[in-house]
Scaffold this motif. Sequence first.
Motif, PDB file in Angstrom:
ATOM      1  N   CYS A  97       0.836  -1.134   0.026  1.00  0.00           N
ATOM      2  CA  CYS A  97      -0.182  -0.022   0.010  1.00  0.00           C
ATOM      3  C   CYS A  97       0.837   1.022  -0.018  1.00  0.00           C
ATOM      4  CB  CYS A  97      -0.898  -0.079   1.192  1.00  0.00           C
ATOM      5  SG  CYS A  97      -2.225  -1.037   1.142  1.00  0.00           S
ATOM      6  N   GLN A 114      -0.862   5.882  -3.104  1.00  0.00           N
ATOM      7  CA  GLN A 114      -2.701   5.823  -3.297  1.00  0.00           C
ATOM      8  C   GLN A 114      -3.190   4.519  -3.736  1.00  0.00           C
ATOM      9  OE1 GLN A 114      -3.404   9.847  -4.929  1.00  0.00           O
ATOM     10  NE2 GLN A 114      -2.249  10.632  -3.309  1.00  0.00           N
ATOM     11  N   PHE A 115      -2.737   3.313  -3.862  1.00  0.00           N
ATOM     12  CA  PHE A 115      -3.190   2.097  -4.283  1.00  0.00           C
ATOM     13  C   PHE A 115      -2.487   1.148  -3.336  1.00  0.00           C
ATOM     14  CE2 PHE A 115       0.491   2.099  -7.115  1.00  0.00           C
ATOM     15  CZ  PHE A 115       1.130   0.897  -6.865  1.00  0.00           C
ATOM     16  N   CYS A 116      -3.340  -0.165  -3.412  1.00  0.00           N
ATOM     17  CA  CYS A 116      -3.103  -1.173  -2.637  1.00  0.00           C
ATOM     18  C   CYS A 116      -3.057  -2.384  -3.591  1.00  0.00           C
ATOM     19  CB  CYS A 116      -3.692  -1.435  -1.320  1.00  0.00           C
ATOM     20  SG  CYS A 116      -3.614  -0.358   0.169  1.00  0.00           S
ATOM     21  N   ALA A 139       2.692   8.991  -7.025  1.00  0.00           N
ATOM     22  CA  ALA A 139       1.331   8.571  -7.024  1.00  0.00           C
ATOM     23  C   ALA A 139       0.680   8.734  -8.560  1.00  0.00           C
ATOM     24  CB  ALA A 139       0.283   9.428  -6.291  1.00  0.00           C
ATOM     25  N   TRP A 177       2.394   2.174 -13.494  1.00  0.00           N
ATOM     26  CA  TRP A 177       0.979   2.840 -13.572  1.00  0.00           C
ATOM     27  C   TRP A 177       1.419   4.209 -14.057  1.00  0.00           C
ATOM     28  CZ3 TRP A 177       3.666   1.504  -9.142  1.00  0.00           C
ATOM     29  CH2 TRP A 177       4.284   2.759  -8.391  1.00  0.00           C
ATOM     30  N   CYS A 208      -8.235   2.626 -12.892  1.00  0.00           N
ATOM     31  CA  CYS A 208      -8.756   2.893 -11.994  1.00  0.00           C
ATOM     32  C   CYS A 208      -8.183   4.157 -11.441  1.00  0.00           C
ATOM     33  CB  CYS A 208      -8.300   1.750 -10.768  1.00  0.00           C
ATOM     34  SG  CYS A 208      -9.174   1.822  -9.180  1.00  0.00           S
ATOM     35  N   ARG A 223      -6.159   6.508 -13.303  1.00  0.00           N
ATOM     36  CA  ARG A 223      -4.587   6.021 -13.557  1.00  0.00           C
ATOM     37  C   ARG A 223      -4.926   4.788 -14.512  1.00  0.00           C
ATOM     38  NH1 ARG A 223      -1.529   5.915  -8.043  1.00  0.00           N
ATOM     39  NH2 ARG A 223      -3.549   5.515  -7.277  1.00  0.00           N
ATOM     40  N   PHE A 281      -3.110   0.984 -15.015  1.00  0.00           N
ATOM     41  CA  PHE A 281      -1.987   0.138 -14.396  1.00  0.00           C
ATOM     42  C   PHE A 281      -1.830  -1.013 -15.189  1.00  0.00           C
ATOM     43  CE2 PHE A 281      -4.114   2.162 -10.818  1.00  0.00           C
ATOM     44  CZ  PHE A 281      -3.072   2.448 -10.054  1.00  0.00           C
ATOM     45  N   PHE A 336      -6.702  -5.447  -4.395  1.00  0.00           N
ATOM     46  CA  PHE A 336      -6.628  -4.152  -5.167  1.00  0.00           C
ATOM     47  C   PHE A 336      -7.303  -3.070  -4.805  1.00  0.00           C
ATOM     48  CE2 PHE A 336      -6.694  -0.981  -8.521  1.00  0.00           C
ATOM     49  CZ  PHE A 336      -5.072  -0.487  -8.607  1.00  0.00           C
ATOM     50  N   ARG A 337      -6.966  -1.888  -4.155  1.00  0.00           N
ATOM     51  CA  ARG A 337      -7.741  -0.851  -4.107  1.00  0.00           C
ATOM     52  C   ARG A 337      -6.831   0.357  -4.600  1.00  0.00           C
ATOM     53  NH1 ARG A 337     -10.130  -4.287  -2.650  1.00  0.00           N
ATOM     54  NH2 ARG A 337     -10.937  -5.264  -0.714  1.00  0.00           N
ATOM     55  N   CYS A 338      -7.587   1.459  -5.068  1.00  0.00           N
ATOM     56  CA  CYS A 338      -7.028   2.817  -5.663  1.00  0.00           C
ATOM     57  C   CYS A 338      -7.801   3.967  -5.099  1.00  0.00           C
ATOM     58  CB  CYS A 338      -6.782   2.510  -6.952  1.00  0.00           C
ATOM     59  SG  CYS A 338      -8.331   2.852  -8.179  1.00  0.00           S
TER      60      CYS A 338
END
Length: 200
Positions: A62, A65-67, A91, A109, A170, A173, A175, A198-200
């Motif tokens: 993480c 600004q994404f995981c 980011a 990304w 996402c 952005r 990826f 995944f999270r963004c």
Amino acid sequence: MKRVIFLLLAGAVLIASCGSKKPDPNEQIFIAVQQTLAAIPTYTPYPPPPVPTLVPLTGLFCEYQFCIGHPSDMAFFDVSAQRNPLAPSTASQGFLAAYNSSLVIQLMWQSAPGTSDAGFMLDLIIDKNVDARSGSLDPLLVRDLNVLYVPINSTATSILPYGGASAWTCGGRAFAWKSYTPQPDLAKNLLGEALKKFRC
């Protein structure tokens, strides 16, 4: 004289018992059939298909600004900063990699506001000098992400000749993710597991 006759008679019986016997035809047929069956070549069985090894993706990266999920025994490092210490990942754009003796993962990304098709990212992450697409483009829906995936073969390392590359968008952005693996189907499974987190 009796002794000589007795010895001659015993010798005759012995010679008669050692004489050739006429073989049994059924026994000869049985032996011939067994020899014929033993001489028939057998087929070589096909090797079973390799079962993809499941790599637990218990790690979670993480930052920027994404995981995203990854194997816990691997740590991402900033490839951008390695190439140019004055231009590390941010980011809005970046390039990370992680590896161990049986797996390589790359992640990149860049800012792409308004873009819904991340296919151009595949051209960026697939290295034409060492990677070649080995299948057709496969659109996947992983949670709420529209992901493009393609299997690849690679000559980057002889122990990891397979892999896969993918791309998605996402949060403004685009990826791209790529892996080199020892087995053909492992990359797609890894991608699915990584994108579950995944999270963004």
